[in-house]
Design a protein around this motif. Structure first.
Motif, PDB file in Angstrom:
ATOM      1  N   ASP A  56       0.834  -1.196   0.000  1.00  0.00           N
ATOM      2  CA  ASP A  56       0.000   0.000   0.000  1.00  0.00           C
ATOM      3  C   ASP A  56       0.877   1.259   0.000  1.00  0.00           C
ATOM      4  N   ASP A  57       0.255   2.414   0.184  1.00  0.00           N
ATOM      5  CA  ASP A  57       0.988   3.690   0.164  1.00  0.00           C
ATOM      6  C   ASP A  57       2.018   3.803   1.283  1.00  0.00           C
ATOM      7  N   ASN A  58       1.854   3.008   2.326  1.00  0.00           N
ATOM      8  CA  ASN A  58       2.800   3.016   3.441  1.00  0.00           C
ATOM      9  C   ASN A  58       3.875   1.947   3.294  1.00  0.00           C
ATOM     10  N   GLY A  59       3.892   1.258   2.156  1.00  0.00           N
ATOM     11  CA  GLY A  59       4.909   0.242   1.917  1.00  0.00           C
ATOM     12  C   GLY A  59       4.651  -1.076   2.627  1.00  0.00           C
ATOM     13  N   LYS A  60       3.384  -1.338   2.962  1.00  0.00           N
ATOM     14  CA  LYS A  60       3.043  -2.562   3.690  1.00  0.00           C
ATOM     15  C   LYS A  60       2.031  -3.385   2.897  1.00  0.00           C
ATOM     16  N   VAL A  61       2.093  -4.714   3.086  1.00  0.00           N
ATOM     17  CA  VAL A  61       1.067  -5.602   2.543  1.00  0.00           C
ATOM     18  C   VAL A  61       0.173  -5.947   3.723  1.00  0.00           C
ATOM     19  N   MET A  62      -1.038  -5.439   3.663  1.00  0.00           N
ATOM     20  CA  MET A  62      -1.970  -5.641   4.765  1.00  0.00           C
ATOM     21  C   MET A  62      -2.682  -6.984   4.625  1.00  0.00           C
ATOM     22  N   LYS A  63      -2.848  -7.641   5.752  1.00  0.00           N
ATOM     23  CA  LYS A  63      -3.450  -8.970   5.784  1.00  0.00           C
ATOM     24  C   LYS A  63      -4.866  -8.960   5.183  1.00  0.00           C
ATOM     25  N   ASP A  64      -5.686  -7.991   5.566  1.00  0.00           N
ATOM     26  CA  ASP A  64      -7.058  -7.938   5.052  1.00  0.00           C
ATOM     27  C   ASP A  64      -7.084  -7.753   3.542  1.00  0.00           C
ATOM     28  N   TYR A  65      -6.188  -6.931   3.012  1.00  0.00           N
ATOM     29  CA  TYR A  65      -6.128  -6.712   1.572  1.00  0.00           C
ATOM     30  C   TYR A  65      -5.740  -8.000   0.839  1.00  0.00           C
ATOM     31  N   LEU A  66      -4.714  -8.678   1.344  1.00  0.00           N
ATOM     32  CA  LEU A  66      -4.273  -9.921   0.721  1.00  0.00           C
ATOM     33  C   LEU A  66      -5.367 -10.978   0.786  1.00  0.00           C
ATOM     34  N   LYS A  67      -6.012 -11.090   1.919  1.00  0.00           N
ATOM     35  CA  LYS A  67      -7.085 -12.079   2.087  1.00  0.00           C
ATOM     36  C   LYS A  67      -8.234 -11.776   1.114  1.00  0.00           C
ATOM     37  N   ASN A  68      -8.626 -10.529   1.000  1.00  0.00           N
ATOM     38  CA  ASN A  68      -9.689 -10.136   0.074  1.00  0.00           C
ATOM     39  C   ASN A  68      -9.294 -10.456  -1.367  1.00  0.00           C
ATOM     40  N   LEU A  69      -8.062 -10.163  -1.705  1.00  0.00           N
ATOM     41  CA  LEU A  69      -7.565 -10.447  -3.048  1.00  0.00           C
ATOM     42  C   LEU A  69      -7.604 -11.948  -3.336  1.00  0.00           C
ATOM     43  N   LEU A  70      -7.170 -12.741  -2.386  1.00  0.00           N
ATOM     44  CA  LEU A  70      -7.155 -14.189  -2.562  1.00  0.00           C
ATOM     45  C   LEU A  70      -8.568 -14.780  -2.637  1.00  0.00           C
ATOM     46  N   GLN A  71      -9.514 -14.153  -1.955  1.00  0.00           N
ATOM     47  CA  GLN A  71     -10.887 -14.639  -1.963  1.00  0.00           C
ATOM     48  C   GLN A  71     -11.616 -14.287  -3.256  1.00  0.00           C
ATOM     49  N   ASN A  72     -11.232 -13.199  -3.875  1.00  0.00           N
ATOM     50  CA  ASN A  72     -12.041 -12.666  -4.977  1.00  0.00           C
ATOM     51  C   ASN A  72     -11.358 -12.628  -6.336  1.00  0.00           C
ATOM     52  N   THR A  73     -10.162 -13.181  -6.435  1.00  0.00           N
ATOM     53  CA  THR A  73      -9.420 -13.139  -7.692  1.00  0.00           C
ATOM     54  C   THR A  73      -8.957 -14.538  -8.051  1.00  0.00           C
ATOM     55  N   GLY A  74      -9.108 -14.903  -9.311  1.00  0.00           N
ATOM     56  CA  GLY A  74      -8.601 -16.202  -9.768  1.00  0.00           C
ATOM     57  C   GLY A  74      -9.366 -17.364  -9.173  1.00  0.00           C
ATOM     58  N   GLU A  75      -8.652 -18.448  -8.948  1.00  0.00           N
ATOM     59  CA  GLU A  75      -9.269 -19.638  -8.369  1.00  0.00           C
ATOM     60  C   GLU A  75      -9.711 -19.343  -6.945  1.00  0.00           C
ATOM     61  N   LYS A  76     -10.902 -19.772  -6.617  1.00  0.00           N
ATOM     62  CA  LYS A  76     -11.423 -19.550  -5.261  1.00  0.00           C
ATOM     63  C   LYS A  76     -10.708 -20.471  -4.285  1.00  0.00           C
TER      64      LYS A  76
END
Length: 117
Positions: A56-76
């Protein structure tokens, strides 16, 4: 595909017009060739690029963002697969944790699967 990263060049080789029909042995030989050409340094570089792209803008990969991405992109993903993200404390995912979460398979020894001729 099959848990193995395949480049555009490798895909072109696989679907080359002159090879419109393959038997199982030809397909297996092609997969073996692709796996043997994988270079661990290149794979780690690609994983690092993916991690950097998720920051993100602060240079961090946030857990909620990654989890949301994994849930809603590509193979479920299954609930068990998503639980891999939750096992880490805090709100941020480090590169080491990211590497563990995506769990790229090590070099596969396809020769063990080859049928005896």
């Amino acid at each position: 595909a099959l848990g193995l990263p395949v480049t555009a060049g490798q895909l072109k080789e696989i679907v080359d017009e002159q090879k419109t029909t393959w038997d199982a042995e030809q397909f297996e030989d092609t997969l073996i060739s692709i796996v043997q050409q994988r270079k661990p340094d290149k794979i780690n570089e690609e994983i690092r690029k993916a991690y950097e792209a998720l920051k993100d803008d602060n240079g961090k990969v946030m857990k909620d963002y990654l989890k949301n991405l994994l849930q809603n992109t590509g193979e479920k993903l299954t609930p068990d697969e998503l639980a891999a993200v939750e096992k880490y404390p805090g709100d941020e995912i480090t590169f080491t944790q990211f590497r563990e979460i995506i769990d790229i398979p090590d070099m596969l020894d396809w020769t063990l699967m080859k049928r005896k001729k």
